[in-house]
Write a protein that holds these residues in place. Structure first.
Motif, PDB file in Angstrom:
ATOM      1  N   ALA A 108      34.925  39.595  38.615  1.00  0.00           N
ATOM      2  CA  ALA A 108      35.084  40.405  39.833  1.00  0.00           C
ATOM      3  C   ALA A 108      35.877  41.689  39.608  1.00  0.00           C
ATOM      4  CB  ALA A 108      35.711  39.566  40.938  1.00  0.00           C
ATOM      5  N   PRO A 109      36.987  41.673  38.854  1.00  0.00           N
ATOM      6  CA  PRO A 109      37.722  42.935  38.664  1.00  0.00           C
ATOM      7  C   PRO A 109      36.941  44.006  37.904  1.00  0.00           C
ATOM      8  CG  PRO A 109      39.115  41.046  38.151  1.00  0.00           C
ATOM      9  CD  PRO A 109      37.714  40.528  38.285  1.00  0.00           C
ATOM     10  N   ARG A 110      35.884  43.610  37.209  1.00  0.00           N
ATOM     11  CA  ARG A 110      35.115  44.585  36.437  1.00  0.00           C
ATOM     12  C   ARG A 110      33.919  45.153  37.199  1.00  0.00           C
ATOM     13  NH1 ARG A 110      37.931  41.474  33.279  1.00  0.00           N
ATOM     14  NH2 ARG A 110      38.604  42.232  31.233  1.00  0.00           N
ATOM     15  N   LEU A 111      33.625  44.592  38.351  1.00  0.00           N
ATOM     16  CA  LEU A 111      32.434  45.022  39.084  1.00  0.00           C
ATOM     17  C   LEU A 111      32.594  46.341  39.834  1.00  0.00           C
ATOM     18  CD1 LEU A 111      31.127  41.586  40.373  1.00  0.00           C
ATOM     19  CD2 LEU A 111      30.487  42.866  38.310  1.00  0.00           C
ATOM     20  N   PRO A 112      33.768  46.692  40.352  1.00  0.00           N
ATOM     21  CA  PRO A 112      33.869  47.988  41.044  1.00  0.00           C
ATOM     22  C   PRO A 112      33.469  49.181  40.173  1.00  0.00           C
ATOM     23  CG  PRO A 112      35.735  46.628  41.627  1.00  0.00           C
ATOM     24  CD  PRO A 112      34.995  45.890  40.542  1.00  0.00           C
ATOM     25  N   ARG A 113      33.850  49.152  38.903  1.00  0.00           N
ATOM     26  CA  ARG A 113      33.471  50.272  38.028  1.00  0.00           C
ATOM     27  C   ARG A 113      31.948  50.310  37.827  1.00  0.00           C
ATOM     28  NH1 ARG A 113      32.947  50.995  32.336  1.00  0.00           N
ATOM     29  NH2 ARG A 113      33.128  53.204  31.774  1.00  0.00           N
ATOM     30  N   PHE A 114      31.325  49.140  37.709  1.00  0.00           N
ATOM     31  CA  PHE A 114      29.867  49.104  37.598  1.00  0.00           C
ATOM     32  C   PHE A 114      29.225  49.710  38.839  1.00  0.00           C
ATOM     33  CE2 PHE A 114      25.856  47.056  38.669  1.00  0.00           C
ATOM     34  CZ  PHE A 114      25.116  47.306  37.534  1.00  0.00           C
ATOM     35  N   LEU A 115      29.713  49.353  40.010  1.00  0.00           N
ATOM     36  CA  LEU A 115      29.160  49.891  41.249  1.00  0.00           C
ATOM     37  C   LEU A 115      29.338  51.402  41.338  1.00  0.00           C
ATOM     38  CD1 LEU A 115      30.360  47.119  43.714  1.00  0.00           C
ATOM     39  CD2 LEU A 115      28.034  47.480  42.875  1.00  0.00           C
ATOM     40  N   ALA A 116      30.441  51.902  40.771  1.00  0.00           N
ATOM     41  CA  ALA A 116      30.649  53.357  40.761  1.00  0.00           C
ATOM     42  C   ALA A 116      29.674  54.038  39.810  1.00  0.00           C
ATOM     43  CB  ALA A 116      32.084  53.665  40.356  1.00  0.00           C
ATOM     44  N   LEU A 117      29.362  53.373  38.696  1.00  0.00           N
ATOM     45  CA  LEU A 117      28.424  53.940  37.732  1.00  0.00           C
ATOM     46  C   LEU A 117      26.988  53.929  38.247  1.00  0.00           C
ATOM     47  CD1 LEU A 117      29.773  52.327  34.414  1.00  0.00           C
ATOM     48  CD2 LEU A 117      29.863  54.750  35.032  1.00  0.00           C
ATOM     49  N   TYR A 118      26.668  52.916  39.070  1.00  0.00           N
ATOM     50  CA  TYR A 118      25.292  52.756  39.554  1.00  0.00           C
ATOM     51  C   TYR A 118      25.310  52.644  41.082  1.00  0.00           C
ATOM     52  CZ  TYR A 118      24.466  51.839  34.645  1.00  0.00           C
ATOM     53  OH  TYR A 118      24.410  51.958  33.284  1.00  0.00           O
ATOM     54  N   PRO A 119      25.399  53.758  41.777  1.00  0.00           N
ATOM     55  CA  PRO A 119      25.567  53.730  43.243  1.00  0.00           C
ATOM     56  C   PRO A 119      24.363  53.180  43.997  1.00  0.00           C
ATOM     57  CG  PRO A 119      25.247  55.975  42.440  1.00  0.00           C
ATOM     58  CD  PRO A 119      25.445  55.127  41.232  1.00  0.00           C
ATOM     59  N   ASP A 120      23.204  53.071  43.348  1.00  0.00           N
ATOM     60  CA  ASP A 120      22.020  52.549  44.031  1.00  0.00           C
ATOM     61  C   ASP A 120      21.827  51.050  43.811  1.00  0.00           C
ATOM     62  OD1 ASP A 120      21.308  55.047  45.064  1.00  0.00           O
ATOM     63  OD2 ASP A 120      20.296  55.609  43.210  1.00  0.00           O
ATOM     64  N   VAL A 121      22.757  50.417  43.115  1.00  0.00           N
ATOM     65  CA  VAL A 121      22.678  48.974  42.870  1.00  0.00           C
ATOM     66  C   VAL A 121      23.735  48.256  43.709  1.00  0.00           C
ATOM     67  CG1 VAL A 121      22.845  47.134  41.143  1.00  0.00           C
ATOM     68  CG2 VAL A 121      21.831  49.329  40.518  1.00  0.00           C
ATOM     69  N   ASP A 122      23.324  47.205  44.397  1.00  0.00           N
ATOM     70  CA  ASP A 122      24.238  46.347  45.146  1.00  0.00           C
ATOM     71  C   ASP A 122      24.296  44.985  44.464  1.00  0.00           C
ATOM     72  OD1 ASP A 122      24.607  48.359  46.995  1.00  0.00           O
ATOM     73  OD2 ASP A 122      23.070  47.597  48.360  1.00  0.00           O
ATOM     74  N   LEU A 123      25.458  44.336  44.502  1.00  0.00           N
ATOM     75  CA  LEU A 123      25.651  43.038  43.859  1.00  0.00           C
ATOM     76  C   LEU A 123      25.946  41.974  44.906  1.00  0.00           C
ATOM     77  CD1 LEU A 123      27.892  44.079  40.820  1.00  0.00           C
ATOM     78  CD2 LEU A 123      25.404  43.786  40.867  1.00  0.00           C
ATOM     79  N   ARG A 124      25.392  40.800  44.687  1.00  0.00           N
ATOM     80  CA  ARG A 124      25.692  39.625  45.508  1.00  0.00           C
ATOM     81  C   ARG A 124      26.180  38.539  44.552  1.00  0.00           C
ATOM     82  NH1 ARG A 124      25.155  43.257  48.350  1.00  0.00           N
ATOM     83  NH2 ARG A 124      23.671  43.592  50.054  1.00  0.00           N
ATOM     84  N   LEU A 125      27.486  38.297  44.538  1.00  0.00           N
ATOM     85  CA  LEU A 125      28.104  37.372  43.581  1.00  0.00           C
ATOM     86  C   LEU A 125      28.434  36.047  44.259  1.00  0.00           C
ATOM     87  CD1 LEU A 125      29.406  36.721  40.832  1.00  0.00           C
ATOM     88  CD2 LEU A 125      31.482  37.852  41.648  1.00  0.00           C
ATOM     89  N   THR A 126      27.980  34.954  43.649  1.00  0.00           N
ATOM     90  CA  THR A 126      28.281  33.609  44.123  1.00  0.00           C
ATOM     91  C   THR A 126      29.056  32.874  43.037  1.00  0.00           C
ATOM     92  OG1 THR A 126      26.258  33.525  45.452  1.00  0.00           O
ATOM     93  CG2 THR A 126      27.312  31.425  44.935  1.00  0.00           C
ATOM     94  N   LEU A 127      30.215  32.341  43.394  1.00  0.00           N
ATOM     95  CA  LEU A 127      31.052  31.616  42.446  1.00  0.00           C
ATOM     96  C   LEU A 127      30.953  30.124  42.741  1.00  0.00           C
ATOM     97  CD1 LEU A 127      34.205  33.927  42.423  1.00  0.00           C
ATOM     98  CD2 LEU A 127      32.164  34.037  40.978  1.00  0.00           C
ATOM     99  N   VAL A 128      30.513  29.360  41.753  1.00  0.00           N
ATOM    100  CA  VAL A 128      30.330  27.927  41.948  1.00  0.00           C
ATOM    101  C   VAL A 128      30.427  27.225  40.606  1.00  0.00           C
ATOM    102  CG1 VAL A 128      27.807  28.160  41.817  1.00  0.00           C
ATOM    103  CG2 VAL A 128      28.808  26.170  42.936  1.00  0.00           C
ATOM    104  N   ASP A 129      31.106  26.087  40.573  1.00  0.00           N
ATOM    105  CA  ASP A 129      31.291  25.340  39.334  1.00  0.00           C
ATOM    106  C   ASP A 129      30.226  24.253  39.188  1.00  0.00           C
ATOM    107  OD1 ASP A 129      33.493  26.751  38.366  1.00  0.00           O
ATOM    108  OD2 ASP A 129      34.896  25.555  39.535  1.00  0.00           O
ATOM    109  N   ARG A 130      28.993  24.671  39.083  1.00  0.00           N
ATOM    110  CA  ARG A 130      27.894  23.752  38.796  1.00  0.00           C
ATOM    111  C   ARG A 130      26.787  24.536  38.109  1.00  0.00           C
ATOM    112  NH1 ARG A 130      23.687  24.730  42.229  1.00  0.00           N
ATOM    113  NH2 ARG A 130      24.185  25.759  44.222  1.00  0.00           N
ATOM    114  N   LEU A 131      25.843  23.819  37.523  1.00  0.00           N
ATOM    115  CA  LEU A 131      24.722  24.468  36.844  1.00  0.00           C
ATOM    116  C   LEU A 131      23.723  24.936  37.894  1.00  0.00           C
ATOM    117  CD1 LEU A 131      23.758  25.117  33.970  1.00  0.00           C
ATOM    118  CD2 LEU A 131      22.425  22.997  34.048  1.00  0.00           C
ATOM    119  N   VAL A 132      23.522  26.231  37.983  1.00  0.00           N
ATOM    120  CA  VAL A 132      22.666  26.820  39.010  1.00  0.00           C
ATOM    121  C   VAL A 132      21.248  27.002  38.471  1.00  0.00           C
ATOM    122  CG1 VAL A 132      22.282  28.892  40.405  1.00  0.00           C
ATOM    123  CG2 VAL A 132      24.591  27.979  40.134  1.00  0.00           C
ATOM    124  N   ASP A 133      20.272  26.640  39.274  1.00  0.00           N
ATOM    125  CA  ASP A 133      18.861  26.891  38.962  1.00  0.00           C
ATOM    126  C   ASP A 133      18.557  28.339  39.352  1.00  0.00           C
ATOM    127  OD1 ASP A 133      16.124  27.077  38.782  1.00  0.00           O
ATOM    128  OD2 ASP A 133      15.694  25.353  40.065  1.00  0.00           O
TER     129      ASP A 133
END
Length: 296
Positions: A108-133
């Motif tokens: 999460a602390p590294r994502l703001p800089r990515f968003l600044a570099l790519y203003p047309d990209v939006d991120l949806r981050l889900t944090l979960v401690d299980r194997l996701v399909d």
């Protein structure tokens, strides 16, 4: 769907005004163009064009069919332009999943800089401690810590993660600091409440290994919570290096037995995983490249 090619050729004939002009545009022979139109007429059950030696005229059925074909081609051009837009610049939404503490502390602390570099990209981050399909749950990218990854996934390595032992200075002052792995048997120890993290710890220094049974009155299934208990003086905690890094820098905990390395399963590689294929969306590719550059 049937007759898509014939519909496109028919629309080109009407737009070009003749079979021969359409043939030149499509790099086909005039007879091939005529056969495709005839197949479409047979499929529609009626004549689409009135043909003379000098001109073409649409029948009533032909006008309706041409309107539909024109809409189809317009939609196809829009889709083609959209694909070109996506390949030309990163844009759109990227859905990402990651383990809870790794996502909180490292990702999460590294994502703001990515968003600044790519203003047309939006991120949806889900944090979960299980194997996701990834496919079944609609994710573009997963961050995983594992020795082995599930088959069928493409992966880019982000770095190595290891487990370390830490304790609060106050605890060490009161109970003493272990100078050897065997001394851990006399301390209160805190670790993850999963079967793989059993009560026997193996530590290695060079070619020397020691295995010791530790006493754990407290097990927790979250490394941030383990860190909180360790900082409160509950004992020696087994933690991921990234989850302990800030506390080590602040001095609220100290590493115990720093010359010894925890043996498997207390280590793993961190990967960005995604579904393989020849057309990885640019929005996903640039995020992966960015995370690789972060040097986990």
């Amino acid at each position: 769907m049937e007759m898509l090619k014939e519909m496109a050729i028919f629309a080109q004939v009407v737009d070009s005004g003749s079979f021969s002009a359409a043939a030149r545009q499509l790099a086909l022979t005039t007879s091939a163009v005529s056969r495709h139109v005839s197949r479409l007429e047979a499929h529609m059950g009626g004549r689409l064009l009135q043909r003379t030696t000098r001109s073409l005229a649409l029948t009533e059925l032909g006008r309706h069919v041409h309107e539909g074909c024109a809409r189809m081609l317009s939609t196809a051009r829009e889709i083609h332009a959209l694909a070109g837009s996506y390949s030309a610049r990163p844009n759109g939404v990227v859905r990402v999943t990651a383990p809870v503490v790794l996502g909180q502390v490292w990702l999460a602390p590294r994502l703001p800089r990515f968003l600044a570099l790519y203003p047309d990209v939006d991120l949806r981050l889900t944090l979960v401690d299980r194997l996701v399909d990834l496919v079944g749950e609609g994710y573009d990218l997963g961050i995983r810590i594992a020795h082995e990854l599930a088959p069928g996934l493409a992966a880019r390595p982000l770095g190595q993660m290891r487990y370390i032992l830490v304790a609060a200075p106050g605890y060490l002052s009161q109970h003493g600091e272990p100078g050897h792995p065997q001394a851990l048997a006399g301390h209160a120890c805190i670790y993850f409440g999963y079967p793989a993290f059993g009560e026997r710890w193996t530590l290695q220094r060079g070619a020397v290994r020691h295995s010791v049974a530790v006493r754990a009155r407290l097990t927790i299934d979250n490394s941030a919570a383990i860190l909180g208990a360790v900082e409160a003086g509950a004992g020696i905690g087994l933690l991921t290096d990234f989850s302990a890094s800030a506390a080590l820098a602040a001095g609220t905990v100290r590493q115990v037995l720093p010359d010894w390395q925890m043996c498997a399963p207390y280590a793993g590689a961190v990967h960005a995983v995604y579904m393989p294929g020849p057309h990885l969306a640019l929005k996903v590719r640039v995020l992966i490249d960015y995370l690789v550059e972060q040097h986990f």
